[in-house]
Design a protein around this motif. Structure first.
Motif, PDB file in Angstrom:
ATOM      1  N   UNK A 115       5.166  -1.368   8.660  1.00 48.44           N
ATOM      2  CA  UNK A 115       4.006  -1.960   8.017  1.00 48.44           C
ATOM      3  C   UNK A 115       4.075  -2.032   6.494  1.00 48.44           C
ATOM      4  N   UNK A 116       4.864  -1.156   5.881  1.00 51.34           N
ATOM      5  CA  UNK A 116       4.823  -1.042   4.419  1.00 51.34           C
ATOM      6  C   UNK A 116       6.104  -1.537   3.780  1.00 51.34           C
ATOM      7  N   UNK A 117       5.939  -2.199   2.655  1.00 51.09           N
ATOM      8  CA  UNK A 117       7.073  -2.653   1.862  1.00 51.09           C
ATOM      9  C   UNK A 117       7.539  -1.497   0.978  1.00 51.09           C
ATOM     10  N   UNK A 118       8.821  -1.174   1.055  1.00 48.73           N
ATOM     11  CA  UNK A 118       9.358  -0.104   0.236  1.00 48.73           C
ATOM     12  C   UNK A 118       9.015   1.290   0.725  1.00 48.73           C
ATOM     13  N   UNK A 158       0.829  -1.198   0.000  1.00 49.44           N
ATOM     14  CA  UNK A 158       0.000   0.000   0.000  1.00 49.44           C
ATOM     15  C   UNK A 158       0.867   1.254   0.000  1.00 49.44           C
ATOM     16  N   UNK A 159       0.337   2.333  -0.543  1.00 46.18           N
ATOM     17  CA  UNK A 159       1.020   3.607  -0.418  1.00 46.18           C
ATOM     18  C   UNK A 159       0.848   4.112   1.017  1.00 46.18           C
ATOM     19  N   UNK A 160       1.636   5.101   1.389  1.00 40.36           N
ATOM     20  CA  UNK A 160       1.518   5.674   2.728  1.00 40.36           C
ATOM     21  C   UNK A 160       0.110   6.215   2.956  1.00 40.36           C
ATOM     22  N   UNK A 161      -0.428   6.904   1.965  1.00 40.58           N
ATOM     23  CA  UNK A 161      -1.750   7.491   2.112  1.00 40.58           C
ATOM     24  C   UNK A 161      -2.826   6.414   2.233  1.00 40.58           C
ATOM     25  N   UNK A 162      -2.697   5.347   1.456  1.00 38.41           N
ATOM     26  CA  UNK A 162      -3.658   4.242   1.553  1.00 38.41           C
ATOM     27  C   UNK A 162      -3.591   3.573   2.927  1.00 38.41           C
ATOM     28  N   UNK A 214      -6.472  13.072  21.114  1.00 32.99           N
ATOM     29  CA  UNK A 214      -5.035  13.135  20.878  1.00 32.99           C
ATOM     30  C   UNK A 214      -4.778  13.409  19.394  1.00 32.99           C
ATOM     31  N   UNK A 215      -3.574  13.868  19.100  1.00 34.22           N
ATOM     32  CA  UNK A 215      -3.210  14.214  17.731  1.00 34.22           C
ATOM     33  C   UNK A 215      -3.054  12.949  16.899  1.00 34.22           C
ATOM     34  N   UNK A 216      -3.684  12.949  15.737  1.00 32.42           N
ATOM     35  CA  UNK A 216      -3.558  11.849  14.792  1.00 32.42           C
ATOM     36  C   UNK A 216      -3.189  12.390  13.411  1.00 32.42           C
ATOM     37  N   UNK A 217      -2.523  11.571  12.647  1.00 27.11           N
ATOM     38  CA  UNK A 217      -2.301  11.842  11.234  1.00 27.11           C
ATOM     39  C   UNK A 217      -3.422  11.167  10.453  1.00 27.11           C
ATOM     40  N   UNK A 218      -4.187  11.957   9.705  1.00 27.99           N
ATOM     41  CA  UNK A 218      -5.332  11.447   8.945  1.00 27.99           C
ATOM     42  C   UNK A 218      -5.254  11.898   7.498  1.00 27.99           C
ATOM     43  N   UNK A 219      -5.932  11.160   6.633  1.00 23.65           N
ATOM     44  CA  UNK A 219      -6.141  11.668   5.279  1.00 23.65           C
ATOM     45  C   UNK A 219      -7.049  12.896   5.365  1.00 23.65           C
ATOM     46  N   UNK A 220      -7.013  13.709   4.329  1.00 26.09           N
ATOM     47  CA  UNK A 220      -7.858  14.906   4.309  1.00 26.09           C
ATOM     48  C   UNK A 220      -9.331  14.538   4.435  1.00 26.09           C
TER      49      UNK A 220
END
Length: 367
Positions: free
Chosen positions: A59-62, A32-36, A86-92
């Protein structure tokens, strides 16, 4: 315990562990891409800047840290307070839907500061704060100072917290970018992303996403993850389309019918996780990942350690020093386990710190 629950199949600790690791992309790395991945995981815990990057490296390959950084710079991914306040990193997209969903938790947080907000019109405060942060991103200090002009008798910190609770405030870049530094400056999600927030959704769709990323799980598990209460009704509405199990304590667990539930003996490679990884924080009963004898060992006072998984379970902590990756297990590792941990450590260092030279050292077994 209802009759239905008492006859549901039992999932033991290892079965729950392997199912959760699979959903969390920790049994095997994915392409998966980072965003996915951020979308699938329904966000990444991001109290500090670096943890989301280490979380994806496990978690991600490459994975390349610059990939997530670029998504953040392009405003496809943002840092915002959501789950558990708490602070999270989310997609837009998730930023604009999940933040309204967890607004009740922000409202509860605001009640803690009510003494410092006596005489403050919160609607007026929200409107003024919105004008301020949309004119230009503001730090919490700048918000305190500006709002105190309007309400000189109120507690300045409470005023700034009220702005953060009533408005969906995102941290603007360069804060959060890999290898960059920047103080926390805030603006509204709508202003940063150039589109309006969505109305607060019914929780049903988020229940399904939670189960896909953290299941099988109980109602209380999801409430712990989200920092919300009263989610039982959503699970009951979805019950006809879900399957149920029970854990070895008899607690009812819900799951998606086609979600992976690997054999409990499926191998689980070592993984280096950041502090506050959601794997360790997203269930009321954390024994599926944290052995009872190690409860509290990943924290020291207010400080959380980076954590090590061995055979799928919390097994130690780790840290980077000037010239070494120091691994401190909670119990003695076998020769084979030490070799696997060393190999995984080398891989993590190559991804996160290419060109740097670190030894890998095993410290004293923590008691």
């Amino acid at each position: 315990m209802t009759k239905t629950t008492s006859t549901a199949p039992v999932l033991g600790v290892r079965a729950l562990n392997r199912a959760t690791l699979d959903r969390q992309l920790l049994l095997r790395r994915t392409a998966l891409t980072a965003e996915q991945a951020v979308e699938h995981l329904v966000g990444l815990q991001a109290q500090n800047v670096k943890p989301p990057y280490y979380a994806l490296a496990a978690r991600l390959d490459g994975f390349d840290p610059e990939e997530l950084s670029a998504s953040m710079a392009d405003r496809r991914v943002v840092r915002i307070v959501t789950m558990r306040s708490t602070i999270h990193t989310h997609t837009a997209d998730d930023c604009l839907t999940l933040r309204p969903l967890v607004q009740p938790a922000r409202d509860r947080e605001l009640t803690v500061f009510r003494k410092g907000l006596e005489g403050v019109d919160l609607d007026r405060l929200a409107a003024l704060a919105r004008d301020l942060v949309e004119a230009e991103p503001r730090t919490m200090k700048q918000l305190r100072e500006a709002l105190s002009v309007e309400w000189p008798d109120a507690d300045p910190q409470s005023l700034a917290v009220a702005a953060r609770c009533t408005l969906p405030l995102v941290q603007v870049t360069p804060r959060g970018l890999w290898g960059r530094s920047g103080q926390v400056a805030l603006t509204t999600a709508e202003h940063w992303l150039g589109r309006p927030a969505e109305p607060a959704p019914a929780p049903d769709a988020t229940v399904l996403r939670y189960l896909a990323a953290f299941g099988p799980a109980s109602v209380k598990d999801m409430q712990t993850w989200a920092g919300l209460t009263r989610l039982r009704d959503a699970f009951e509405r979805l019950r006809p389309d879900l399957v149920t199990f029970r854990d070895d304590k008899g607690v009812e667990l819900f799951d998606l019918p086609d979600a992976p539930r690997p054999d409990p003996d499926t191998p689980a490679p070592p993984r280096f996780l950041p502090e506050f990884d959601n794997l360790l924080l997203s269930h009321a009963d954390r024994t599926r990942v944290v052995p009872p004898e190690y409860w509290g060992r990943a924290w020291q006072g207010n400080r959380a350690h980076c954590t090590l998984l061995v055979d799928g379970f919390l097994a130690g902590v780790w840290r980077l020093e000037s010239e070494a990756l120091v691994v401190e297990p909670f119990a003695r590792l076998t020769k084979e386990q030490r070799g696997e941990v060393t190999e995984e450590g080398q891989r993590m260092l190559k991804v996160m710190h290419p060109g740097s030279s670190y030894d890998i050292r095993f410290g004293t077994v923590l008691q």
